[in-house]
Design an enzyme around this catalytic site. Sequence first.
Site, PDB file in Angstrom:
ATOM      1  CE1 TYR A  54      -3.824  -2.417   0.987  1.00 17.08           C
ATOM      2  CE2 TYR A  54      -2.118  -3.382   2.362  1.00 17.08           C
ATOM      3  CZ  TYR A  54      -3.357  -3.464   1.769  1.00 17.08           C
ATOM      4  OH  TYR A  54      -4.128  -4.586   1.957  1.00 17.08           O
ATOM      5  CD  GLU A  65      -1.392   2.962  -4.149  1.00 16.39           C
ATOM      6  OE1 GLU A  65      -1.084   2.889  -2.948  1.00 16.39           O
ATOM      7  OE2 GLU A  65      -2.533   3.243  -4.551  1.00 16.39           O
ATOM      8  CB  CYS A  85      -5.701   5.510   9.152  1.00 21.54           C
ATOM      9  SG  CYS A  85      -6.430   4.589   7.800  1.00 21.54           S
TER      10      CYS A  85
HETATM   11  N1  SAH Z   1       1.919   4.370   2.355  1.00 22.94           N
HETATM   12  C1  SAH Z   1       1.373   5.472   1.611  1.00 22.94           C
HETATM   13  C2  SAH Z   1      -0.117   5.305   1.292  1.00 22.94           C
HETATM   14  C3  SAH Z   1      -1.008   4.897   2.424  1.00 22.94           C
HETATM   15  S1  SAH Z   1      -2.723   5.085   2.139  1.00 22.94           S
HETATM   16  C4  SAH Z   1       1.633   6.780   2.321  1.00 22.94           C
HETATM   17  O1  SAH Z   1       2.012   6.800   3.484  1.00 22.94           O
HETATM   18  O2  SAH Z   1       1.472   7.820   1.694  1.00 22.94           O
HETATM   19  C5  SAH Z   1      -3.230   3.552   1.542  1.00 22.94           C
HETATM   20  C6  SAH Z   1      -2.916   3.297   0.088  1.00 22.94           C
HETATM   21  O3  SAH Z   1      -3.418   2.016  -0.256  1.00 22.94           O
HETATM   22  C7  SAH Z   1      -3.551   4.282  -0.896  1.00 22.94           C
HETATM   23  O4  SAH Z   1      -2.539   4.792  -1.729  1.00 22.94           O
HETATM   24  C8  SAH Z   1      -4.532   3.406  -1.705  1.00 22.94           C
HETATM   25  O5  SAH Z   1      -4.633   3.806  -3.047  1.00 22.94           O
HETATM   26  C9  SAH Z   1      -3.893   2.049  -1.587  1.00 22.94           C
HETATM   27  N2  SAH Z   1      -4.784   0.873  -1.725  1.00 22.94           N
HETATM   28  C10 SAH Z   1      -6.084   0.749  -1.366  1.00 22.94           C
HETATM   29  N3  SAH Z   1      -6.506  -0.509  -1.579  1.00 22.94           N
HETATM   30  C11 SAH Z   1      -5.456  -1.202  -2.070  1.00 22.94           C
HETATM   31  C12 SAH Z   1      -5.259  -2.559  -2.471  1.00 22.94           C
HETATM   32  N4  SAH Z   1      -6.250  -3.447  -2.408  1.00 22.94           N
HETATM   33  N5  SAH Z   1      -4.043  -2.930  -2.920  1.00 22.94           N
HETATM   34  C13 SAH Z   1      -3.035  -2.036  -2.991  1.00 22.94           C
HETATM   35  N6  SAH Z   1      -3.156  -0.734  -2.626  1.00 22.94           N
HETATM   36  C14 SAH Z   1      -4.352  -0.334  -2.173  1.00 22.94           C
END
Ligand code: SAH
Length: 458
Positions: A319, A340, A415
């Site tokens: 993610y 991601e 979160c």
């Molecule tokens: N680590 C990053 C983003 C965290 S937010 C930071 O700190 O900025 C969570 C992220 O998960 C988002 O970018 C969202 O697009 C992504 N996401 C949501 N569902 C997902 C999935 N099933 N597989 C991969 N990424 C996903």
Amino acid sequence: MKKTRSLPVQKNQTLKVTIEDLTHDGFGVAKIAGYPIFIENTLPTEKAEILVIKVGKKFGYGKLQKLLEKSPDRVETTEQNLIRTGIAPLHHLNYSAQLVFKQKQVKKVMTKIAHQPDVKILSTLGMEKPWAYRNKAQIPVRQIDGQLTTGFFRRNSHDLISLENFFIQDPKIDEAIVKVRDILQKYHVQAYNEAEHTGNLRHIIVRRAHYTGEMMIVLVTRKAKIFPEQEIAADIKEAVPEVVSIMQNIQPLKTNVILGTEMKVLYGKETIEDHLLGKTYQIAASAFYQVNTRQAEVLYQTAIDFAELKPTDIVWDVYCGIGTIGLSLADHVKEVYGVEIVSAAVENARKNAQLNQIENAWFEAGKAEEVLPKWEAAGRKADVIIVDPPRKGLAASLIETLTQVSSRKIVYISCNPATFARDCELLVKAGYQVEKIQPVDMFPQTAHVELVGLLIKK
Ligand code: SAH
């Protein structure tokens, strides 16, 4: 014979109550013969006169009529709209008590949901100045008395309350919203009407990079056209000189989802640039970026410290968004792999690796629960896996993959403590131990809790 249990309270009843607790979303809780009533703008230990406004089978809602006895932790406020809209629903509680509340929330879920009552939960890391921290605003627009109006919805409704000072946002963002709104008004752009699904302008989104000051404006419209496009863009650029990007996003659907799939450049670049822990990042409109930049640095640093990285480590950043976590630690490890779902964010991540001359980080677009099993099947190893999922937490199948990869450490950034606790229980069953949890206050004045958890393979 069927038993009918009558409820101890009735709608429209006035009651004198004592507040015993605070819910995870910041409502005070009073109990009448065991029946919980949730009341906005009340705090534990307070005595209050309330009007019962909603009665359900298991709980009800009350409205504060009169505070009879105040909590010593109460902060006097005149900004009731910040509570009503849920923008700053805890700002009537002093900040140090907010930090304690957040630590207790984590304790609560670790006990009740994860069944790990003895886990070490550190004191919440807060901000020195817990206001004006947000680097992003997504502001709904409605037509009220013929005027384009910006503000925020009353909690649990879509009634727009007009607001110009949001207090928790970068004040330059608040100023930009008003200027952009007035420019659109001048050109008679019509606001979206949700009930009829007519009109055009749905949201004004503003992002302002904390360190560079670069700003992006996104106009979210129902229709493909916004007229007169060029004049609007030129006026915005003139009124808000820090703007380096003006985008239009088209969301034609009847939905609460803010962004549609189509994105157009009206002026300038498609990204803004910011810094985090000394590295530079490009951020696209559709990419996630932590809304509290200073605290994001505290959060990431905590995750990095928890991981106790070695130069031989292979790290997975699951993610990963625009790659911020993986790229922050890439210099200290052998290899980083990120995954991601938003492809624009993955493009940013790859570009961000280049921008920072990082050559040991690779990013893949896809769903974590689909990509990780492929990595695992290909025999790819991980010493440390960092996960940072959205509120719903990890998919059960992903947890299974994680335990097969069997990395020594999992650093879980969450979160949503409730889903974190749920996932911890599964990871503990699979042989991990929750070592410690560090709550970090990313969202002062709100009830949101962010945390970093360290899990070690036994
Ligand atoms: N680590 C990053 C983003 C965290 S937010 C930071 O700190 O900025 C969570 C992220 O998960 C988002 O970018 C969202 O697009 C992504 N996401 C949501 N569902 C997902 C999935 N099933 N597989 C991969 N990424 C996903």
